[in-house]
Write an enzyme that holds these catalytic residues in place. Sequence first.
Site, PDB file in Angstrom:
ATOM      1  N   CYS A   8       1.149  -1.685   0.423  1.00  0.00           N
ATOM      2  CA  CYS A   8       0.322   0.158   0.087  1.00  0.00           C
ATOM      3  C   CYS A   8       1.253   1.380  -0.226  1.00  0.00           C
ATOM      4  O   CYS A   8       2.088   0.758  -0.509  1.00  0.00           O
ATOM      5  CB  CYS A   8      -0.899  -0.099   1.450  1.00  0.00           C
ATOM      6  SG  CYS A   8      -0.527  -0.174   2.614  1.00  0.00           S
ATOM      7  N   ARG A  14      -3.241  -0.489   5.746  1.00  0.00           N
ATOM      8  CA  ARG A  14      -3.967  -1.734   4.407  1.00  0.00           C
ATOM      9  C   ARG A  14      -3.008  -2.798   4.549  1.00  0.00           C
ATOM     10  O   ARG A  14      -3.676  -3.704   4.808  1.00  0.00           O
ATOM     11  CB  ARG A  14      -4.351  -1.396   3.275  1.00  0.00           C
ATOM     12  CG  ARG A  14      -5.389  -0.425   3.394  1.00  0.00           C
ATOM     13  CD  ARG A  14      -5.857   0.415   2.360  1.00  0.00           C
ATOM     14  NE  ARG A  14      -4.379   1.575   1.569  1.00  0.00           N
ATOM     15  CZ  ARG A  14      -4.679   2.128   1.038  1.00  0.00           C
ATOM     16  NH1 ARG A  14      -5.571   1.824  -0.528  1.00  0.00           N
ATOM     17  NH2 ARG A  14      -3.272   3.064   0.425  1.00  0.00           N
ATOM     18  N   ASP A 125      -8.211   3.903   1.442  1.00  0.00           N
ATOM     19  CA  ASP A 125      -7.086   3.610   2.328  1.00  0.00           C
ATOM     20  C   ASP A 125      -7.938   4.462   4.370  1.00  0.00           C
ATOM     21  O   ASP A 125      -8.273   6.136   3.651  1.00  0.00           O
ATOM     22  CB  ASP A 125      -6.088   4.860   2.144  1.00  0.00           C
ATOM     23  CG  ASP A 125      -4.932   4.812   3.288  1.00  0.00           C
ATOM     24  OD1 ASP A 125      -4.810   4.320   4.453  1.00  0.00           O
ATOM     25  OD2 ASP A 125      -3.927   5.191   2.536  1.00  0.00           O
TER      26      ASP A 125
HETATM   27  P1  4NP Z   1      -1.500   2.826   4.478  1.00  0.00           P
HETATM   28  O1  4NP Z   1      -2.381   4.419   5.015  1.00  0.00           O
HETATM   29  O2  4NP Z   1      -1.201   3.080   2.666  1.00  0.00           O
HETATM   30  O3  4NP Z   1      -2.532   1.966   4.161  1.00  0.00           O
HETATM   31  O4  4NP Z   1       0.184   2.362   4.580  1.00  0.00           O
HETATM   32  C1  4NP Z   1      -1.504   5.176   4.824  1.00  0.00           C
HETATM   33  C2  4NP Z   1      -0.851   5.441   5.996  1.00  0.00           C
HETATM   34  C3  4NP Z   1      -0.251   6.676   5.745  1.00  0.00           C
HETATM   35  C4  4NP Z   1      -0.048   7.398   5.098  1.00  0.00           C
HETATM   36  C5  4NP Z   1      -0.724   7.244   4.242  1.00  0.00           C
HETATM   37  C6  4NP Z   1      -1.487   6.660   4.093  1.00  0.00           C
HETATM   38  N1  4NP Z   1       0.776   9.011   5.388  1.00  0.00           N
HETATM   39  O5  4NP Z   1       0.651   9.523   4.876  1.00  0.00           O
HETATM   40  O6  4NP Z   1       1.820   8.770   6.624  1.00  0.00           O
END
Ligand code: 4NP
Length: 156
Positions: A8, A14, A125
Amino acid sequence: MIKVLFVCLGNICRSPMAQFVFQHMVDEAGLSDKFEIDSAGTERYNEINHAGIHYGTKDILREMKVPFNEHYSRQIRKADYEHFDYILAMDQSNVEDIQAIVGFDNKHKIHRLLDFASVPRDIKDPWYTGNFDETYWDIVDGAQSFLKWLKDNNFY
Ligand code: 4NP
């Protein structure tokens, strides 16, 4: 050995959820020694900050009785493309970001997880939606569909 990398953006919400949900399904099916399962992100920010799994993901995994260990965010590398058989992204922007890092997908390893489901789609997300429940059920759908696809195609 079937090697699967879930990917992800941040590798804290995710893809670790998918990693542990799929690991649990594989363990329950008695297939643990047939799979190597890991997760990674497309951006480096959380790796630099040594970020662990988001509490929202930990909470839903606990609620659903899915075992997990701590996992620290890491960015996908070119070597991952060679090592893993399946690089399973959560959404289309992940697919494009993975390709920018690993190059042309000449071995057709990169897919969205829910491309294996009856209704192909992105997994939203929860970092932005706050809805870890919806993400969990999409991931269960994708993990079950992918495991069934492997079986139907005689990969295990
Ligand atoms: P993930 O969600 O891609 O599902 O792990 C996110 C976690 C952190 C960030 C963005 C999306 N971030 O900008 O730190």
